[in-house]
Design a protein around this motif. Structure first.
Motif, PDB file in Angstrom:
ATOM      1  N   ARG A 197       0.851  -1.187   0.000  1.00 17.82           N
ATOM      2  CA  ARG A 197       0.000   0.000   0.000  1.00 17.82           C
ATOM      3  C   ARG A 197       0.887   1.237   0.000  1.00 17.82           C
ATOM      4  N   LEU A 198       0.490   2.256  -0.755  1.00 16.41           N
ATOM      5  CA  LEU A 198       1.262   3.494  -0.766  1.00 16.41           C
ATOM      6  C   LEU A 198       1.157   4.199   0.588  1.00 16.41           C
ATOM      7  N   PRO A 199       2.214   4.882   1.002  1.00 19.86           N
ATOM      8  CA  PRO A 199       2.134   5.679   2.234  1.00 19.86           C
ATOM      9  C   PRO A 199       1.146   6.829   2.066  1.00 19.86           C
ATOM     10  N   GLU A 200       0.585   7.280   3.166  1.00 16.93           N
ATOM     11  CA  GLU A 200      -0.418   8.342   3.125  1.00 16.93           C
ATOM     12  C   GLU A 200       0.219   9.727   3.299  1.00 16.93           C
ATOM     13  N   ASP A 201      -0.476  10.731   2.740  1.00 19.19           N
ATOM     14  CA  ASP A 201      -0.145  12.150   2.969  1.00 19.19           C
ATOM     15  C   ASP A 201       1.269  12.515   2.523  1.00 19.19           C
ATOM     16  N   VAL A 202       1.758  11.879   1.469  1.00 20.17           N
ATOM     17  CA  VAL A 202       3.082  12.191   0.928  1.00 20.17           C
ATOM     18  C   VAL A 202       2.889  13.047  -0.318  1.00 20.17           C
ATOM     19  N   SER A 261      -6.973  13.702   2.300  1.00 22.62           N
ATOM     20  CA  SER A 261      -5.665  14.337   2.467  1.00 22.62           C
ATOM     21  C   SER A 261      -4.610  13.666   1.591  1.00 22.62           C
ATOM     22  N   SER A 262      -4.690  12.345   1.418  1.00 22.97           N
ATOM     23  CA  SER A 262      -3.735  11.642   0.558  1.00 22.97           C
ATOM     24  C   SER A 262      -4.000  11.937  -0.911  1.00 22.97           C
ATOM     25  N   TYR A 263      -5.266  12.031  -1.277  1.00 21.95           N
ATOM     26  CA  TYR A 263      -5.614  12.389  -2.652  1.00 21.95           C
ATOM     27  C   TYR A 263      -4.991  13.738  -3.005  1.00 21.95           C
ATOM     28  N   THR A 264      -5.181  14.723  -2.137  1.00 20.86           N
ATOM     29  CA  THR A 264      -4.651  16.066  -2.388  1.00 20.86           C
ATOM     30  C   THR A 264      -3.127  16.049  -2.439  1.00 20.86           C
ATOM     31  N   ALA A 265      -2.500  15.298  -1.530  1.00 20.38           N
ATOM     32  CA  ALA A 265      -1.039  15.230  -1.509  1.00 20.38           C
ATOM     33  C   ALA A 265      -0.505  14.621  -2.802  1.00 20.38           C
TER      34      ALA A 265
END
Length: 261
Positions: free
Chosen positions: A46-51, A167-171
């Protein structure tokens, strides 16, 4: 990181590990749904979040492949971007690269980029029913309804609802708007397959051309009657194309080893 149950050996021959890098949703690949990968050692995560920058994702991917002596990166869409960024670092053990629906620089027209960045203001129901419906529309193709595994725009929206915090989508959108590796493509020094759908309204045909022009040892396969989400809609065709490439890289590696002995 999750794995399939394939052995890394076939007789006495060690096969490269297939490392499957997720798309923009961040969700791990469903390896069991891809028949062409059966019998290959494969893993996903899984990709890391908020990057919010691609190089940080590439560093996270480097941590996942640490210790592998032979592997092929297979990146889908945003995962192709991450895989490309790591490949340009020329990491030890990398023997091949598959870029599926990827790009070397931000492919979004200005208006799409502005619309996507506005996602930081879209919360709750606005994100789920506004931002993600718009994104699902961009992912969809007229080939999806008659595909091996038919999908709708609601299926694509559901993928993001289940796996992608706002927040991850935006990042991730932010990371794309800052991304440009066109001048670094020559640093990719492994055989590369550019796997392209026939109909891609999100990325566009020019993105594949830039990859092919910039990566020295690259080739393209265009899968007929497929759209940007072809990993989901055409799993047999998609995974068989990957398997053919993996087999070709493996044969070349065996030949080189034999010649050196």
């Amino acid at each position: 990181m999750s794995f399939n149950d394939a052995s890394s050996r076939c007789g006495e021959t060690v096969l490269p590990t297939i490392v499957c890098v997720p798309c923009f949703s961040g969700a791990p690949w469903d390896l069991a749904a891809l028949p062409g990968l059966v019998g290959l050692p494969a893993r996903t995560m899984r990709l890391p979040e908020d990057v919010a920058d691609v190089e940080s994702y590439a560093t996270a991917l480097a941590e996942q492949v640490h210790g592998l002596t032979s592997y092929i990166l297979v990146g889908d869409s945003f995962g192709a971007v991450i895989s490309l960024a790591l490949a340009a670092r020329q990491p030890a053990g990398l023997v091949g690269l598959v870029l599926s629906g990827g790009f070397a620089a931000n492919p979004l027209p200005r208006w799409k980029g502005v619309a996507a960045k506005l996602s930081r203001f879209a919360k709750g129901a606005v994100y789920r029913h506004g931002t993600l419906r718009f994104h699902a529309f961009q992912l969809a193709s007229h080939f999806d309804a008659e595909a091996e595994v038919p999908h709708t725009q609601d299926d694509y929206r559901g993928l993001f609802v289940q796996n992608t915090p706002r927040s991850s989508y935006t990042a991730r959108v932010t990371s794309i708007t800052r991304f440009d590796m066109i001048n670094d493509l020559a640093r990719v020094d492994v055989p590369t397959l550019v796997l392209t759908p026939a109909d891609d309204r999100l990325v566009g045909a020019e993105a594949a051309r830039q990859l092919l022009d910039g990566i020295r040892d690259s080739s393209e396969i265009v899968l007929p009657q497929t759209g940007h989400m072809f990993r989901f809609t055409h799993p047999t065709l998609y995974s068989n194309a990957i398997r053919t490439f993996v087999d070709s890289v493996h044969r070349v590696g065996d030949s080189a080893e034999f010649s050196a002995s």
